[in-house]
Design a protein around this motif. Structure first.
Motif, short mmCIF file in Angstrom:
data_model
loop_
_atom_site.label_atom_id
_atom_site.label_comp_id
_atom_site.label_asym_id
_atom_site.label_seq_id
_atom_site.Cartn_x
_atom_site.Cartn_y
_atom_site.Cartn_z
N ALA A 108 113.30 85.20 54.80
CA ALA A 108 112.53 84.23 53.91
C ALA A 108 113.07 84.62 52.77
O ALA A 108 113.38 83.45 51.91
N THR A 109 113.83 85.55 52.42
CA THR A 109 114.58 85.56 50.85
C THR A 109 115.73 84.49 51.08
O THR A 109 116.30 84.03 50.06
N ASP A 110 116.46 84.55 52.22
CA ASP A 110 117.61 83.72 52.36
C ASP A 110 117.21 82.19 52.29
O ASP A 110 117.84 81.31 51.58
N LEU A 111 115.99 81.90 52.73
CA LEU A 111 115.47 80.46 52.44
C LEU A 111 114.95 80.18 51.19
O LEU A 111 115.26 79.42 50.77
N ALA A 112 114.30 81.23 50.65
CA ALA A 112 114.35 81.14 49.13
C ALA A 112 115.20 80.78 48.18
O ALA A 112 115.39 79.76 47.42
N GLY A 113 116.47 81.50 48.50
CA GLY A 113 117.53 81.29 47.84
C GLY A 113 118.30 79.87 48.09
O GLY A 113 118.57 79.40 47.20
N TYR A 114 118.14 79.40 49.35
CA TYR A 114 118.87 78.29 49.84
C TYR A 114 118.05 77.23 49.06
O TYR A 114 118.64 76.11 48.33
N GLY B 242 111.03 80.59 44.36
CA GLY B 242 110.78 82.20 44.51
C GLY B 242 110.30 82.62 45.55
O GLY B 242 109.79 81.87 46.70
N LYS B 243 110.06 83.68 45.87
CA LYS B 243 109.94 84.60 47.00
C LYS B 243 108.41 84.17 47.28
O LYS B 243 108.03 84.15 48.69
N ALA B 244 107.56 84.35 46.45
CA ALA B 244 106.09 84.12 46.53
C ALA B 244 105.71 82.59 47.04
O ALA B 244 104.97 82.28 47.99
N THR B 245 106.61 81.63 46.40
CA THR B 245 106.40 80.20 47.12
C THR B 245 106.80 80.04 48.62
O THR B 245 106.22 79.55 49.24
N MET B 246 107.98 80.80 48.79
CA MET B 246 108.57 80.71 50.34
C MET B 246 107.67 81.51 51.13
O MET B 246 107.34 80.88 52.21
N ARG C 22 104.36 81.79 50.91
CA ARG C 22 103.20 80.94 51.04
C ARG C 22 103.27 79.96 51.91
O ARG C 22 102.55 79.49 52.83
N GLN C 23 104.61 79.26 51.74
CA GLN C 23 104.86 78.03 52.68
C GLN C 23 105.14 78.40 54.29
O GLN C 23 104.72 77.91 55.21
N LEU C 24 105.74 79.65 54.21
CA LEU C 24 105.87 80.38 55.59
C LEU C 24 104.55 80.70 56.26
O LEU C 24 104.65 80.52 57.55
N ARG C 25 103.75 81.35 55.51
CA ARG C 25 102.29 81.62 56.22
C ARG C 25 101.64 80.44 56.71
O ARG C 25 101.30 80.32 57.80
N ALA C 26 101.47 79.27 56.05
CA ALA C 26 101.30 77.94 56.26
C ALA C 26 101.66 77.36 57.72
O ALA C 26 100.95 77.04 58.48
N LEU C 27 103.05 77.44 57.69
CA LEU C 27 103.71 76.90 58.99
C LEU C 27 103.52 78.04 60.02
O LEU C 27 103.27 77.41 61.16
N GLU C 28 103.45 79.24 59.94
CA GLU C 28 102.94 80.14 60.79
C GLU C 28 101.59 79.97 61.21
O GLU C 28 101.43 79.82 62.48
#
Length: 166
Positions: free
Chosen positions: A74-80, A84-88, A90-96
């Protein structure tokens, strides 16, 4: 009198800037990118809804990245994506929750998790991506194949320049 480029105009502006001092090439770039980005956001929203009715438009880009690059932290996705990590998170939780991605413990670091598309997510994404490519092919049917490749190359270069600044 027309300036041949050998001397700067009397007002100190270049030919590209004209009398207003505004660089017309960058003004045109700004204008076209604004229209392009607005349309791209709308298209991403359409694609996201095709993936799942509850999917946020911004999440579609995450699915593109996971489909192209494979499982990621997730940290790599946020950087890409420059978020921010919190935004990423939240988005990943929704996708999950929608069953499109899954998280598994990173074997290289037990504290971290790797995110990847589920089989369902991969299949839905494949269908939507195929439809999107067909849409691009229709819109650019009058273009030479080399022009399409050149546009992709220039956009890649633009994206790379932005990544280098971050």
């Amino acid at each position: 009198m027309h300036n041949t480029g050998a001397e700067p105009p009397a007002n100190g502006a270049s030919d590209a800037e004209g009398a207003t001092g505004v660089d017309q090439a960058f003004l045109a770039l700004e204008r076209e990118l604004a229209v392009f980005l607005r349309r791209a956001r709308a298209t991403s929203g359409e694609m996201a809804r095709e993936m799942h009715p509850d999917l946020e438009p911004a999440a579609y880009g995450l699915l593109v990245r996971l489909a192209d690059a494979g499982r990621q932290r997730a940290t790599d996705l946020a950087g890409y994506f420059g978020v921010g990590k919190a935004t990423m998170s939240r988005q990943l939780r929704a996708l999950e929750m929608l069953g499109l991605v899954t998280r598994a413990q990173d074997p290289a670091d037990g504290r971290a998790f790797l995110v990847q598309l589920t089989d369902e997510g991969r299949e839905r994404f494949r269908r939507v991506r195929s439809a999107r490519r067909a849409q691009y092919a229709r819109r650019l049917a009058g273009w030479e194949r080399g022009e399409v490749a050149e546009l992709a190359r220039l956009l890649h270069r633009l994206n790379g320049a932005q990544e280098a600044e971050e």
